[in-house]
Design a protein around this motif. Structure first.
Motif, PDB file in Angstrom:
ATOM      1  N   SER A 113       8.992  99.429 -28.183  1.00  0.00           N
ATOM      2  CA  SER A 113       9.911  98.290 -28.207  1.00  0.00           C
ATOM      3  C   SER A 113      11.242  98.789 -28.744  1.00  0.00           C
ATOM      4  O   SER A 113      11.369  99.947 -29.178  1.00  0.00           O
ATOM      5  CB  SER A 113       9.368  97.162 -29.083  1.00  0.00           C
ATOM      6  N   GLU A 114      12.266  97.889 -28.693  1.00  0.00           N
ATOM      7  CA  GLU A 114      13.580  98.299 -29.205  1.00  0.00           C
ATOM      8  C   GLU A 114      13.530  98.571 -30.704  1.00  0.00           C
ATOM      9  O   GLU A 114      14.423  99.238 -31.242  1.00  0.00           O
ATOM     10  CB  GLU A 114      14.631  97.228 -28.898  1.00  0.00           C
ATOM     11  N   GLY A 115      12.495  98.077 -31.407  1.00  0.00           N
ATOM     12  CA  GLY A 115      12.394  98.304 -32.845  1.00  0.00           C
ATOM     13  C   GLY A 115      11.847  99.664 -33.216  1.00  0.00           C
ATOM     14  O   GLY A 115      12.098 100.144 -34.328  1.00  0.00           O
ATOM     15  N   PHE A 150       9.508  95.670 -24.813  1.00  0.00           N
ATOM     16  CA  PHE A 150      10.952  95.548 -25.002  1.00  0.00           C
ATOM     17  C   PHE A 150      11.402  94.107 -24.762  1.00  0.00           C
ATOM     18  O   PHE A 150      10.977  93.459 -23.805  1.00  0.00           O
ATOM     19  CB  PHE A 150      11.691  96.477 -24.035  1.00  0.00           C
ATOM     20  N   ARG A 151      12.292  93.607 -25.636  1.00  0.00           N
ATOM     21  CA  ARG A 151      12.930  92.299 -25.446  1.00  0.00           C
ATOM     22  C   ARG A 151      14.374  92.441 -24.979  1.00  0.00           C
ATOM     23  O   ARG A 151      14.963  91.480 -24.479  1.00  0.00           O
ATOM     24  CB  ARG A 151      12.880  91.491 -26.742  1.00  0.00           C
ATOM     25  N   TYR A 207      13.473 101.863 -14.797  1.00  0.00           N
ATOM     26  CA  TYR A 207      12.404 100.916 -14.486  1.00  0.00           C
ATOM     27  C   TYR A 207      11.902 100.305 -15.794  1.00  0.00           C
ATOM     28  O   TYR A 207      11.372 101.011 -16.657  1.00  0.00           O
ATOM     29  CB  TYR A 207      11.267 101.620 -13.757  1.00  0.00           C
ATOM     30  N   LEU A 208      12.091  98.976 -15.931  1.00  0.00           N
ATOM     31  CA  LEU A 208      11.693  98.251 -17.139  1.00  0.00           C
ATOM     32  C   LEU A 208      10.858  97.026 -16.778  1.00  0.00           C
ATOM     33  O   LEU A 208      10.918  95.993 -17.463  1.00  0.00           O
ATOM     34  CB  LEU A 208      12.945  97.818 -17.911  1.00  0.00           C
ATOM     35  N   GLU A 209      10.054  97.109 -15.724  1.00  0.00           N
ATOM     36  CA  GLU A 209       9.274  95.955 -15.302  1.00  0.00           C
ATOM     37  C   GLU A 209       8.144  95.668 -16.287  1.00  0.00           C
ATOM     38  O   GLU A 209       7.728  96.522 -17.059  1.00  0.00           O
ATOM     39  CB  GLU A 209       8.701  96.172 -13.899  1.00  0.00           C
ATOM     40  N   ASN A 210       7.662  94.417 -16.265  1.00  0.00           N
ATOM     41  CA  ASN A 210       6.537  93.970 -17.098  1.00  0.00           C
ATOM     42  C   ASN A 210       6.807  94.189 -18.580  1.00  0.00           C
ATOM     43  O   ASN A 210       5.984  94.724 -19.320  1.00  0.00           O
ATOM     44  CB  ASN A 210       5.240  94.688 -16.694  1.00  0.00           C
ATOM     45  N   ASN A 211       7.996  93.769 -19.038  1.00  0.00           N
ATOM     46  CA  ASN A 211       8.314  93.738 -20.451  1.00  0.00           C
ATOM     47  C   ASN A 211       8.581  92.284 -20.857  1.00  0.00           C
ATOM     48  O   ASN A 211       8.156  91.351 -20.168  1.00  0.00           O
ATOM     49  CB  ASN A 211       9.514  94.638 -20.751  1.00  0.00           C
ATOM     50  N   SER A 242      15.209  98.227 -12.113  1.00  0.00           N
ATOM     51  CA  SER A 242      14.092  97.327 -11.838  1.00  0.00           C
ATOM     52  C   SER A 242      13.756  96.558 -13.104  1.00  0.00           C
ATOM     53  O   SER A 242      13.380  97.154 -14.120  1.00  0.00           O
ATOM     54  CB  SER A 242      12.867  98.118 -11.352  1.00  0.00           C
ATOM     55  N   LEU A 243      13.907  95.225 -13.037  1.00  0.00           N
ATOM     56  CA  LEU A 243      13.643  94.349 -14.184  1.00  0.00           C
ATOM     57  C   LEU A 243      12.688  93.225 -13.800  1.00  0.00           C
ATOM     58  O   LEU A 243      12.736  92.132 -14.368  1.00  0.00           O
ATOM     59  CB  LEU A 243      14.963  93.756 -14.692  1.00  0.00           C
ATOM     60  N   ARG A 244      11.810  93.475 -12.847  1.00  0.00           N
ATOM     61  CA  ARG A 244      10.892  92.420 -12.420  1.00  0.00           C
ATOM     62  C   ARG A 244       9.838  92.147 -13.493  1.00  0.00           C
ATOM     63  O   ARG A 244       9.539  92.996 -14.317  1.00  0.00           O
ATOM     64  CB  ARG A 244      10.226  92.803 -11.100  1.00  0.00           C
ATOM     65  N   HIS A 245       9.308  90.922 -13.446  1.00  0.00           N
ATOM     66  CA  HIS A 245       8.301  90.476 -14.409  1.00  0.00           C
ATOM     67  C   HIS A 245       8.819  90.566 -15.847  1.00  0.00           C
ATOM     68  O   HIS A 245       8.238  91.206 -16.718  1.00  0.00           O
ATOM     69  CB  HIS A 245       7.005  91.284 -14.258  1.00  0.00           C
ATOM     70  N   ASN A 246       9.980  89.903 -16.103  1.00  0.00           N
ATOM     71  CA  ASN A 246      10.509  89.760 -17.442  1.00  0.00           C
ATOM     72  C   ASN A 246      10.814  88.278 -17.674  1.00  0.00           C
ATOM     73  O   ASN A 246      10.255  87.411 -16.994  1.00  0.00           O
ATOM     74  CB  ASN A 246      11.749  90.644 -17.632  1.00  0.00           C
ATOM     75  N   LYS A 247      11.710  87.966 -18.616  1.00  0.00           N
ATOM     76  CA  LYS A 247      12.012  86.574 -18.966  1.00  0.00           C
ATOM     77  C   LYS A 247      13.509  86.293 -18.867  1.00  0.00           C
ATOM     78  O   LYS A 247      14.073  85.531 -19.648  1.00  0.00           O
ATOM     79  CB  LYS A 247      11.503  86.264 -20.379  1.00  0.00           C
TER      80      LYS A 247
END
Length: 755
Positions: free
Chosen positions: A506-508, A531-532, A546-550, A570-575
């Protein structure tokens, strides 16, 4: 009676002339003012197409016009004077605004359609709240002594010999001299006026007739050209369809051939695999048989030894009893060799077979460099996959380049494990039980040729230390990495690909300076982590991220500032949603061409997308609207747009939604939405190859919704899918799909049942 009629005609003439001289127009009290209508009866002042006043033309009835006595139509203002050579008078207009049903002029309120003359040369009209005034401009007179009659605004040339004058200020003709009689127009003059009028009328009709004939001729020629063009287009379309059909048949034949070849290759590979599997099973059976024979031989030897021991003990007991019965007092001390068990004789054939097996095993082990059973070696590659190894094999093959130990139970790599294989370039340790504590700290340090290291699906909680600087590809996905510190990738300046998916990052727990040493990194995969936000400190050299599913919720303005070479994100499956992306986060990127935002929480197509964007994926969101001009700033323009499985309806797409893509769009998918008609703007896309509108609520297709009827050049549309709508294929015009290259490329079945 005749004189009375003649007097009435002259009185009517006097009433008309003041209106003409003052620039007034006759009014139609039933239909309003007759503006611009040509008078053919000779009374009133007409207007030409240029807006100028036509010459006054008066028709008079021939005969004597001297009245016997003044009548009611004669005034006391003077006698009627005849003026000749009356030239054309010009007028100008001025408009004064007012209320819709009345006008205000110089403090006076005039109702609609009221006409008045504020001065001799001006006539005004109140029309729908506006004051329209007609001012007469006087022509230049070419006579020695022009005279302006009383009440008139323009001078006229007076014939000194005339005995009558036209008093425009009065309402009736009066003699200029009481002692002189009124002289009427001659029959020839009146006839000349009438002939001139009729000649002009005939000329006008002839001109209109010729103009109409020319128009009909041009229309006929245009229809003939259009028919000829249509036949040519139809012939060319048939030729293209035939060529396309032949091409499709050829492609289908090639496709079938490739399928047959692929099926044959698959069959051969399957046979080869089955053969290898059978050989492997045969080797295992031979090995089991050999072990069983060895076990039986050992059991036989043990039984023989046991029987020999029992026989020896029985003989010793019998000898003791015999000595005791004899009563010998001297007894010989047994020699040392007599205390050892007697050797068991071995058959000569068994001795030779055992020696041969030992020599064969020693030769195999020596030739395979310590390779365990079940491994295979080919040239410079060793494969030991899925053979249940629990320890790293002690190999000694200096020329070895590739080693695969995937799918075993290896939990540790001891120091010196690679001493016998120092020239390795590729190591595959996927799907084992490796832990960070079980890997020696310096075990990879001596591999000066290592390029690729695969450690996926293990139990590592940190990146192995002291990796060689020659490493170009590192994969540690599906582990338990809990963080990346500043020194995790130290000295890995040659690393091109890094995959860390499916961990606990994660970013932390990722240091912003962790990626600094990776100056040549092109591909970074961080999917399936926690990751948020976008991690900071991304390398400048990065091309694909590629940062999908975070759990990413926002994209800040500075996160991509240093990644000017970024091409794919790629940012699929995020919020993410359209409100959490900073306007300048990637707007000015000149290399970012592909963005995948599928399966997020967008309700609108996001604004401020990169100028260089070519490929946009928004599948599986809640998008209800495509704002106007959202793609207009892109250069050279968006080519691929995928918006399947959203909530677009009839009001969600504006006429300007696709502005900027009309010459660049190549593929567009709007299937599985709630569209009730074909979106506006698709027919203007001149480069569209594939279009998907299936699984919507479309009920009809117009002739111009998909194909532009005015488009002359050939269109590239080769695929159109519109099944699962509410269409009736029998009611669709054939011209609706005239721009599709082949009718077989249009999919219309099945359709839903209309509700």
């Amino acid at each position: 009676m005749r004189w009375w009629l003649l007097g009435a005609a002259l009185g009517l003439l006097v009433l008309i002339v003041p209106d003409v001289q003052a620039g007034r127009r006759p009014r139609d009290h039933e239909g309003g003012s007759r503006r611009g209508k040509r008078k053919r009866d000779g009374r009133g002042l007409g207007r030409t197409r240029e807006g100028r006043s036509r010459p006054l033309k008066i028709r008079l009835v021939p005969g004597p016009i001297i009245p016997e006595k003044p009548g009611p139509n004669f005034g006391n203002t003077g006698f009627l004077n005849l003026y000749r050579n009356v030239q054309e008078q010009q007028s100008s207009y001025s408009v004064i605004p007012g209320k819709p049903d009345r006008c205000v002029y110089r403090g006076l309120t005039m109702f609609d359609l009221a006409v008045w003359s504020p001065s001799p040369c001006v006539t005004c009209l109140c029309a729908e709240g506006r004051v329209v005034c007609d001012e007469i401009s006087c022509p230049t007179m070419h006579c020695p002594s022009p005279v302006t009659p009383a009440g008139a605004c323009c001078p006229v040339c007076m014939d000194p010999d005339s005995e009558l004058s036209l008093d425009l200020s009065g309402d009736s003709p009066v003699p200029s001299d009481p002692n002189k009689a009124v002289i009427p127009l001659t029959q020839e003059e009146i006839q000349s006026i009438l002939w001139r009028e009729e000649e002009e009328h005939r000329e006008e009709e002839e001109r209109l007739r010729k103009k109409d004939e020319a128009r009909k001729k041009r229309r006929k020629e245009r229809k003939e050209r259009e028919e000829k063009q249509r036949k040519l287009v139809e012939e060319r379309r048939r030729e293209e369809e035939e060529a396309l059909r032949l091409q499709v048949e050829k492609e289908e034949e090639e496709w079938r051939r490739q399928i047959e070849e692929a099926e044959e290759r698959r069959r051969q590979e399957e046979e080869k695999r089955m053969q290898e599997e059978e050989e492997r099973r045969q080797r295992e059976r031979d090995k089991e048989i050999k072990l069983e024979e060895e076990r039986r031989r050992q059991e036989t030897l043990e039984r023989e030894k046991l029987l020999e021991e029992e026989e020896r003990q029985r003989e010793e007991k019998e000898e003791e009893e015999e000595v005791w019965l004899r009563g010998d007092v001297f007894q010989m001390i047994p020699k040392e060799r007599d205390l050892l068990p007697a050797p068991i004789p071995t058959p000569p054939a068994a001795i030779e077979e055992e020696e041969e097996e030992e020599e064969e095993e020693e030769m195999v082990t020596r030739s395979r460099g310590g390779l365990p059973p079940g491994c295979s070696i080919s040239d410079v590659t060793v494969t030991c996959e899925n053979i249940k190894l629990t320890h790293f094999p002690p190999l000694s093959i200096p020329e070895l380049k590739s080693l695969s130990l995937e799918g075993n139970d290896i939990s540790s790599i001891p120091a010196g494990a690679f001493n016998g294989i120092p020239n390795l370039e590729w190591i595959n340790l996927k799907k084992n039980q490796l832990t960070s504590a079980g890997i020696d700290a310096n075990v990879f340090k001596g591999l000066k040729m290592l390029r690729r290291l695969y450690l996926d699906e293990n139990l590592l909680d940190m990146v192995p230390p002291d990796l060689p600087s020659t490493l170009q590809e590192l994969k540690i996905s599906e582990n338990k990495l809990r963080g990346i510190d500043e020194n995790s990738f130290q000295d890995l300046s040659s690393l091109v690909t890094l995959e860390l998916e499916g961990n606990l990052l994660s970013e932390g727990n990722v240091d912003p300076r962790a990626f600094a040493p990776l100056t040549q990194l092109f591909y970074l995969r961080l999917g399936r982590n926690h990751f948020r936000t976008i991690p900071q400190g991304l390398p400048k050299s990065l091309l694909e991220l590629y940062l999908e599913n975070n759990l990413i919720e926002e994209i800040s303005e500075a996160v991509f500032n240093r990644t000017g070479n970024l091409n794919v994100v790629s940012l699929r499956h995020n919020k993410l949603d359209e409100t959490r992306i900073a306007p300048m986060a990637w707007f000015n990127h000149r290399n970012l061409e592909s963005i995948d935002l599928s399966h997020n929480e967008f309700y609108l197509v996001p604004s401020f997308l990169p100028k260089s964007l070519v490929h946009l994926v928004l599948v599986g969101n809640n998008i209800e609207r495509i704002p106007g001009y959202v793609f207009a700033h892109m250069d050279p323009g968006l080519e691929y747009l995928y918006m399947s499985f959203n909530k677009l309806d009839g009001e969600g797409i504006e006429p300007e939604s696709f502005f900027g893509t009309h010459h660049s769009m190549t593929e567009m998918c709007l299937d599985h939405n709630q569209l009730i008609y074909v979106p506006i703007g698709i027919s203007e896309m001149t480069n569209l190859h594939f279009l998907r509108l299936d699984s919507n609520k479309i009920r009809s297709i117009s002739d111009e919704s998909i194909c532009d009827p005015n488009q002359d050049q050939e269109t590239p549309l080769v695929g159109l899918r519109m099944e699962n709508n509410y269409l009736d294929p029998q009611k669709i015009s054939p011209s609706a799909f005239s721009c599709v290259r082949s009718a077989s490329s249009v999919v219309l079945k099945p359709q839903k049942t209309k509700r």
